[in-house]
Design an enzyme around this catalytic site. Structure first.
Site, PDB file in Angstrom:
ATOM      1  N   GLU A 182       0.825  -1.214   0.000  1.00 45.54           N
ATOM      2  CA  GLU A 182       0.000   0.000   0.000  1.00 45.54           C
ATOM      3  C   GLU A 182       0.859   1.263   0.000  1.00 45.54           C
ATOM      4  O   GLU A 182       0.392   2.348   0.341  1.00 45.54           O
ATOM      5  CB  GLU A 182      -0.919   0.000   1.234  1.00 45.54           C
ATOM      6  CG  GLU A 182      -1.940  -1.120   1.188  1.00 45.54           C
ATOM      7  CD  GLU A 182      -3.005  -1.010   2.280  1.00 45.54           C
ATOM      8  OE1 GLU A 182      -2.885  -0.132   3.157  1.00 45.54           O
ATOM      9  OE2 GLU A 182      -3.938  -1.816   2.243  1.00 45.54           O
ATOM     10  N   LYS A 308     -15.993  -2.045   2.382  1.00 46.75           N
ATOM     11  CA  LYS A 308     -15.242  -2.412   1.175  1.00 46.75           C
ATOM     12  C   LYS A 308     -16.230  -3.069   0.226  1.00 46.75           C
ATOM     13  O   LYS A 308     -16.662  -4.206   0.465  1.00 46.75           O
ATOM     14  CB  LYS A 308     -14.148  -3.420   1.515  1.00 46.75           C
ATOM     15  CG  LYS A 308     -12.991  -2.903   2.341  1.00 46.75           C
ATOM     16  CD  LYS A 308     -12.123  -4.075   2.796  1.00 46.75           C
ATOM     17  CE  LYS A 308     -10.850  -3.616   3.496  1.00 46.75           C
ATOM     18  NZ  LYS A 308     -10.202  -4.746   4.215  1.00 46.75           N
TER      19      LYS A 308
HETATM   20  C1  2PG Z   1      -7.403  -3.982   5.356  1.00 42.18           C
HETATM   21  C2  2PG Z   1      -7.108  -3.906   3.887  1.00 42.18           C
HETATM   22  C3  2PG Z   1      -6.845  -2.546   3.324  1.00 42.18           C
HETATM   23  P1  2PG Z   1      -6.539  -5.938   2.387  1.00 42.18           P
HETATM   24  O1  2PG Z   1      -7.131  -4.999   6.010  1.00 42.18           O
HETATM   25  O2  2PG Z   1      -8.001  -3.075   5.905  1.00 42.18           O
HETATM   26  O3  2PG Z   1      -5.858  -1.843   3.982  1.00 42.18           O
HETATM   27  O4  2PG Z   1      -6.141  -4.831   3.475  1.00 42.18           O
HETATM   28  O5  2PG Z   1      -7.066  -5.232   1.204  1.00 42.18           O
HETATM   29  O6  2PG Z   1      -5.266  -6.695   2.115  1.00 42.18           O
HETATM   30  O7  2PG Z   1      -7.580  -6.808   3.039  1.00 42.18           O
HETATM   31 MG    MG Z   2      -8.403  -4.102   7.831  1.00 46.73          MG
END
Ligand code: 2PG
Ligand code: MG
Length: 388
Positions: A182, A308
């Site tokens: 990231e 998300k």
């Molecule tokens: C999280 C995410 C984004 P990932 O855990 O919050 O930072 O990570 O997309 O790898 O799940």
């Molecule tokens: Mg997270």
């Protein structure tokens, strides 16, 4: 009216294959592409192999052709129906990319216009990273959160200035090893030493501190313990709770994401009851799923939630989830994934739905979202930061 839908394989910021969808209507051509996680929760919508998803698209696109693109909710609900219970029929990459292109088609590439009331989110910036995203720390993310700023530009600048100062500090110690998935800084300092540097810089910039423990990744189910490799310790859930309290007290932490694994609503709620005025946020715990958020509310496990869209499969479902959270006084954090594309749609969603956005600090795919917010600040009449 939708005239055609085509899908292509492209690559995300981690170099993994993903999907780009092109929806053509009478009014133009609209694109949507899907991100991918590395620390993926057990309750997320299923992903499928990209080639397979593209074959599925060729089969299902007839369902959409001829329909009105203005009817975003209808189109999004059709994607949900075709997807099956947990997206096993089409995969969440295809679901996200289709619904993203549909919302852009419905709004002529201005998804923020879908929302009635707009306010700008405070960016939660990942400045030092570890865990599944690469890096020395066991805790996955260390954040700066500028909550006292007056504009989105000032907020974005604060996080950039912060990461530059931390970079300098790490460099002076000979502990700077680069950037992770990231674009957060990588070092081999342990969690506490990292927090020491972070809190100094946060004080200088009048910003707050956050962490994403991503504890599901530390949890060893067989042992029933959280395993910290870097500091060589194994904590029972009770000890993990004590450790979280100690970190929060010592470093004055304002935002704590996933301090326990995604099945332990009870420990979340114990932490929440212990310190009411900070944000206890569920990511893998909720998986952007209303059913899981309802359980969380019963336990009073969190006062904040990650949103998300690809965890639940479509943008429409993520909007419903956010609205439900907002109605129940749960603060939403619109979030990127660690594997991103340059698509900025989550910036527009955050403007209509969330007081926070978590989308990194720098790097092209992260700045695509932050710069979109800055651009919209200059376009919207009387822009204002969200009320906290
Ligand atoms: C999280 C995410 C984004 P990932 O855990 O919050 O930072 O990570 O997309 O790898 O799940
Ligand atoms: Mg997270």
């Amino acid at each position: 009216m939708i005239k055609d839908i085509t899908g292509f394989k492209i690559f995300n910021s981690r170099g993994e294959p993903t999907i780009l969808i092109r929806t053509t209507t009478d009014r133009g051509t609209f694109y949507g592409s899907a991100p991918s996680g590395a620390s993926v929760g057990r309750y997320e919508a299923k992903t499928l192999n990209i080639e397979k998803s593209l074959r599925i698209l060729r089969r299902i696109k007839v369902n959409f052709i001829g329909l009105r693109e203005e009817d975003f909710e209808v189109l999004d609900e059709m994607v949900v129906q075709l997807a099956g219970e947990n997206f096993e029929n089409i995969g969440s990459h295809l679901g996200f990319a289709l619904s993203s292109s549909f919302l852009k088609a419905a709004t002529l590439n201005e998804p923020y216009t879908y929302f009635k009331s707009l306010s700008f989110p405070y960016p939660i910036g990942n400045v030092v990273g570890g865990g599944k995203h690469g890096g020395g720390t066991d805790i996955q993310e260390f954040h700066l959160i500028p909550t006292k700023v007056k504009s989105i530009e000032e907020a974005v600048w604060t996080n950039i200035e912060g990461i530059k100062r931390i970079k300098e500090e790490l460099s002076k110690l000979g502990k700077l090893y680069g950037k992770n998935d990231e674009n957060a800084l990588v070092s081999d300092l342990d969690d506490e030493k990292t927090l020491e540097i972070l809190s100094k810089v946060a004080r200088e910039l009048d910003a707050k501190i956050g962490i994403d423990v991503a504890a599901g990744e530390l949890w060893d189910h067989k042992k029933g313990k959280y395993v910290y490799r870097k500091t060589n310790k194994e904590l029972t859930p009770v000890e993990q709770l004590d450790f979280m309290k100690e970190l929060i007290n010592r470093w004055n932490i304002y935002y704590v994401e996933d301090p326990f694994n995604e099945d332990d609503f009870k420990k979340f709620s114990e932490l929440r009851k212990w310190r009411k005025r900070i944000l206890i946020c569920g990511d893998d715990l909720h998986a952007t799923n209303v059913k899981r958020l309802k359980i969380s509310i019963k336990y009073d496990a969190c006062n904040s939630t990650i949103v998300k869209p690809n965890q639940i499969g479509t943008i429409g479902s993520a909007i419903k989830f956010s609205e439900f959270a907002n109605e129940n006084g749960i603060k939403t954090v619109l979030s990127h994934r660690s594997g991103e594309t340059n698509d900025w749609i989550i910036a527009d969603l955050s403007l209509g739905l969330s007081p926070f956005i978590k989308t990194g600090v720098w790097g092209g795919e992260r700045l695509a979202k932050l710069n979109r917010l800055i651009e919209l600040w200059h376009r919207i009449e009387k822009p204002r930061m969200a009320k906290l």
